[in-house]
Design an enzyme around this catalytic site. Structure first.
Site, short mmCIF file in Angstrom:
data_model
loop_
_atom_site.label_atom_id
_atom_site.label_comp_id
_atom_site.label_asym_id
_atom_site.label_seq_id
_atom_site.Cartn_x
_atom_site.Cartn_y
_atom_site.Cartn_z
N PRO A 91 -25.07 3.78 3.13
CA PRO A 91 -25.91 3.21 2.06
C PRO A 91 -25.71 1.70 1.98
O PRO A 91 -24.59 1.21 2.11
CB PRO A 91 -25.37 3.88 0.79
N GLU A 92 -26.80 0.96 1.76
CA GLU A 92 -26.69 -0.48 1.61
C GLU A 92 -26.68 -0.83 0.12
O GLU A 92 -26.84 0.05 -0.74
CB GLU A 92 -27.82 -1.16 2.38
N LYS A 122 -21.16 -2.94 -1.91
CA LYS A 122 -21.17 -1.49 -1.70
C LYS A 122 -20.14 -0.77 -2.57
O LYS A 122 -19.88 0.41 -2.38
CB LYS A 122 -20.93 -1.19 -0.22
N ARG A 164 -21.39 -1.60 15.78
CA ARG A 164 -22.65 -1.21 15.16
C ARG A 164 -23.81 -1.71 16.03
O ARG A 164 -23.70 -2.73 16.69
CB ARG A 164 -22.79 -1.83 13.75
#
Ligand code: ZN
Length: 281
Positions: free
Chosen positions: A2-3, A52, A263
């Site tokens: 989730p951002e 976050k 990533r």
């Protein structure tokens, strides 16, 4: 993962649903049982997100600090009756009125801990400015970026530089500003950074409003281009994120991907030309 926009939505949802109410707190799975007991039966003050991180405030400067990590989920719901806890529910909050019940279930989070105000402040102090917070100072991020030889694609996701940006916003922001993800932070100009920050604030606010990440300009929507909408479980219309091999909406060249710090990066090799600094040659 989730951002930031997801965490801010959750903070708003928890506040709207539980703030000012007495809540029952429990840990059906058991791992948070001791801490849950300490806030059980207290009034939930409110919730806020910083990047976050999610903090749920209780009286006496106690906070439940949550980081969802890659797989965590916090579900908030209301209904006539609280259902039995299913699966590994680390934390369950319940508020009840005579004919109304609300509950929130946390599963799979990387962090769920009861912290003091000092500990909460320490987490915030380690975080960069969060574009979704009105009190954010973009110059704090710039002070780090302008001194770093690390690629801007990595710096944007470094939560100590900038809080809340994940892989989707990172890729899309760099595309919208025609910046090579591997360009060293120190070679960016301050005007470029301010334009990127303002864009990020607008994109992420839209994400909070809609619950999804849309980054294409009006001329590149499916309707404007006469193309089918994107099919992806992340939803949203984007330029490069997870569009490897597909034609760039702007120039038609195939979108590329490569790994950076574990990533996947996505970019258009034509719109985001490789940066070559004279000073580095
Ligand atoms: Zn392109």
């Amino acid at each position: 993962m989730p951002e930031g926009h997801t965490l801010h939505r959750l903070a708003d949802q928890v506040t709207a649903t539980f703030a000012g109410r007495v809540v029952r707190a429990a840990s059906p799975q058991g791992r948070f049982a001791g801490s849950a007991a300490l806030v059980d039966g207290q009034v939930l003050v409110g919730a806020e997100a910083w990047g976050k991180h999610l903090f749920i405030a209780f009286p006496d400067d106690r906070f439940v600090h949550i980081h969802l990590g890659l797989y965590g989920k916090l579900d908030v719901a209301t209904g006539e009756a609280v259902p039995p806890a299913i699966g590994q529910v680390r934390l369950r909050l319940v508020a009840a009125d005579r004919d109304w019940q609300a509950w929130a279930d946390l599963r799979g989070a990387t962090t769920c801990e009861l912290v003091t105000r000092e500990q909460r402040d320490a987490v915030v102090a380690r975080s960069g400015p969060d574009p979704l917070r009105g009190d954010a100072d973009p110059d704090r991020a710039w002070a780090r970026i302008r001194r770093s030889k690390a690629p801007i694609g990595g710096l944007l996701m470094d939560q100590a530089v900038l809080a809340g940006v994940g892989n989707v916003y990172r890729a899309e922001l760099l595309f919208r500003h025609r910046v090579d993800p591997l360009r060293p932070g120190s070679t960016l100009r301050v005007g470029q950074w301010h334009a990127m920050w303002e864009d990020l604030v607008a994109l992420m606010r839209e994400g909070v409003r809609t619950g999804r990440i849309d980054t294409v300009r009006p001329e590149h929507t499916p309707e404007a281009m006469g193309r089918p909408p994107r099919r992806d479980d992340h939803g949203g219309e984007v330029y490069v994120y997870r569009r490897t091999g597909q034609p760039c909406h702007v120039c038609g060249v195939a979108v590329r991907t490569a790994e950076l710090q574990g990533r996947n990066l996505f970019w258009c090799p034509r719109c985001q030309r490789r940066f070559r600094s004279r000073a580095l040659q």
